[in-house]
Design an enzyme around this catalytic site. Sequence first.
Site, mmCIF file in Angstrom:
data_model
loop_
_atom_site.group_PDB
_atom_site.id
_atom_site.type_symbol
_atom_site.label_atom_id
_atom_site.label_comp_id
_atom_site.label_asym_id
_atom_site.label_seq_id
_atom_site.Cartn_x
_atom_site.Cartn_y
_atom_site.Cartn_z
ATOM 1 N N HIS A 157 -5.496 8.238 -0.592
ATOM 2 C CA HIS A 157 -5.158 9.524 -1.215
ATOM 3 C C HIS A 157 -3.729 9.539 -1.745
ATOM 4 C CE1 HIS A 157 -8.783 11.861 0.058
ATOM 5 N NE2 HIS A 157 -8.912 10.786 0.811
ATOM 6 N N ASP A 364 3.400 11.712 -6.083
ATOM 7 C CA ASP A 364 2.265 12.265 -5.353
ATOM 8 C C ASP A 364 0.995 11.548 -5.794
ATOM 9 O OD1 ASP A 364 0.970 13.999 -3.618
ATOM 10 O OD2 ASP A 364 1.981 15.768 -4.408
HETATM 11 C C1 G6P Z 1 -1.596 14.032 2.740
HETATM 12 C C2 G6P Z 1 -2.259 12.789 3.272
HETATM 13 C C3 G6P Z 1 -3.343 13.172 4.242
HETATM 14 C C4 G6P Z 1 -2.772 14.038 5.327
HETATM 15 C C5 G6P Z 1 -2.116 15.271 4.721
HETATM 16 C C6 G6P Z 1 -1.455 16.175 5.756
HETATM 17 O O1 G6P Z 1 -2.492 14.755 1.966
HETATM 18 O O2 G6P Z 1 -2.772 12.003 2.231
HETATM 19 O O3 G6P Z 1 -3.904 12.036 4.847
HETATM 20 O O4 G6P Z 1 -3.773 14.453 6.221
HETATM 21 O O5 G6P Z 1 -1.137 14.844 3.813
HETATM 22 O O6 G6P Z 1 -0.629 15.448 6.587
HETATM 23 P P1 G6P Z 1 -0.837 15.436 8.146
HETATM 24 O O7 G6P Z 1 0.120 14.404 8.650
HETATM 25 O O8 G6P Z 1 -0.475 16.841 8.566
HETATM 26 O O9 G6P Z 1 -2.276 15.115 8.427
#
Ligand code: G6P
Length: 498
Positions: A157, A364
């Site tokens: 992602h 991003d």
């Molecule tokens: C981004 C990453 C995700 C992640 C999200 C939130 O979108 O690609 O994998 O889950 O951020 O971050 P966190 O550490 O809170 O899961």
Amino acid sequence: MDLVVVSNRVARAKANEPMTGGLAAALLPVVEKSGAIWVGSSGRVRDNVSKDSFAEIESLGAGALALLDLPAAHYGGYYEGFANSALWPALHSRTDLIKVSQDDYQSYREVNAFMARALMRFNKPSSAFWIQDYHFLTLGADMRELGVRNPLGFFLHTPWPSRRVIAGVPHHRDLVESMLAYDLIGFQTEDDCENFATYLQTELGLEVEGGLVSSHFGTSRIAVFPIGIDVDGFAAQAQRASSHPDVSRLRRSLHGERLAIGVDRVDYSKGLVNRISAFDRLFDIQPSLKRSVSLLQIATPSRGGIEAYSNLQDELSRQVTDVNGRHGEVDWTPIRYLSKGFSQTVLAGFYRAAQVGVVTPLHDGMNLVAKEYVAAQNPIDPGVLVLSKFAGAANELDAALLVNPHDIDGMARTLAVALSMPSTERRMRWEAMMTKLRAGTIHNWFAGFIDALEATRCSVGPSLLPSVVRPLRLASGPVLSGGRMRDPVHFAPRPMAN
Ligand code: G6P
């Protein structure tokens, strides 16, 4: 085919809960409909975990959500350590912030191996596994070691940076070699996919041709699958949300003032400091905008246990206080800064109430806020999207006002343009962006990846892939000497069951 989707963070089907990350929120509606099993962390850790330590298995739409307690001894090193203090900064080209230790890497490998063992519970001859994001780069290799021969897909992602940047992570070679256990490796943009291919060619000495690469695991396909949103669903949600009490309160508070909105996790990749500086500059260069425009910045705290994140949170609080103190008036606050999360429904309503959406990350993977802001607009009187050219979304949303998030003056000038844009131009740009969003919804993304995953194991040539999948076309380069070329071993192709 029985699909198992794996991600570190999962989302639950509660529309009114605050959403903390793009990935989980984006996956929820499609996973719900697909009947897949979605496996992820329960958010809890335990001392004595076993591979059967699923805290909960509950139904999720047509499928199920299986939440796993992770090993306490390794969770910190895995999540705050290697995943978010080494990989995240590297993937976002912030090599200055990379902090890495052998212990953290060990913990990352342990948690990946633990997840691999846990997934065996869902391993049937008809299963296919789709692993999400940088938390699980090595999970596929661990699964192969346990004897799994089923299709394994992986989607990143985040961006994939240039080879010199990823080489800043001491374990880069190990990581990328392990990633080749996946049959299909998906990226958000052509740039990411090309960076990965270049790494394979130059660092590992592998040949990449037509998006295919052979390693001792077999053949992997690398391709681009830009993630989308549920465009019509989100638009309808935004329209309904107009009557939500929080949205009504926001509208009532404006007293004719125009609103710009930013919604981000507090993360150094999001360009928040530069964005606040751009508004500071805007009020300097166009003082007439004072009292007639404000920025609603929702800055959801994130990964607070990591120093770089807590420092950023402090810096932003100081900066917002300073800007509000200098430009504010007794009855006007230039930056409305909220350190909390909101539900999807409320956010949809907020986006529709704002005349400008400000999405200015330094780097991003995609940025779904940009897409959601566009989908939420009133077709008769749409707002303007100001978008960083370094967000993956800029490839599709090129009818937005694209900015360089490092150029504070340039951003201030563009914000002024956005605020004075005539309605005919706003509608024209909005319609162009909606056409792009409708061509690449989250449903297309999901189906496109799954079809391509099936195709990788059926010897189907690229021409038979659905149009949403754009396999990377690279000229076949020479295999570089000095790199380690392994003997290609191919899995016997076999048809997939649906
Ligand atoms: C981004 C990453 C995700 C992640 C999200 C939130 O979108 O690609 O994998 O889950 O951020 O971050 P966190 O550490 O809170 O899961």
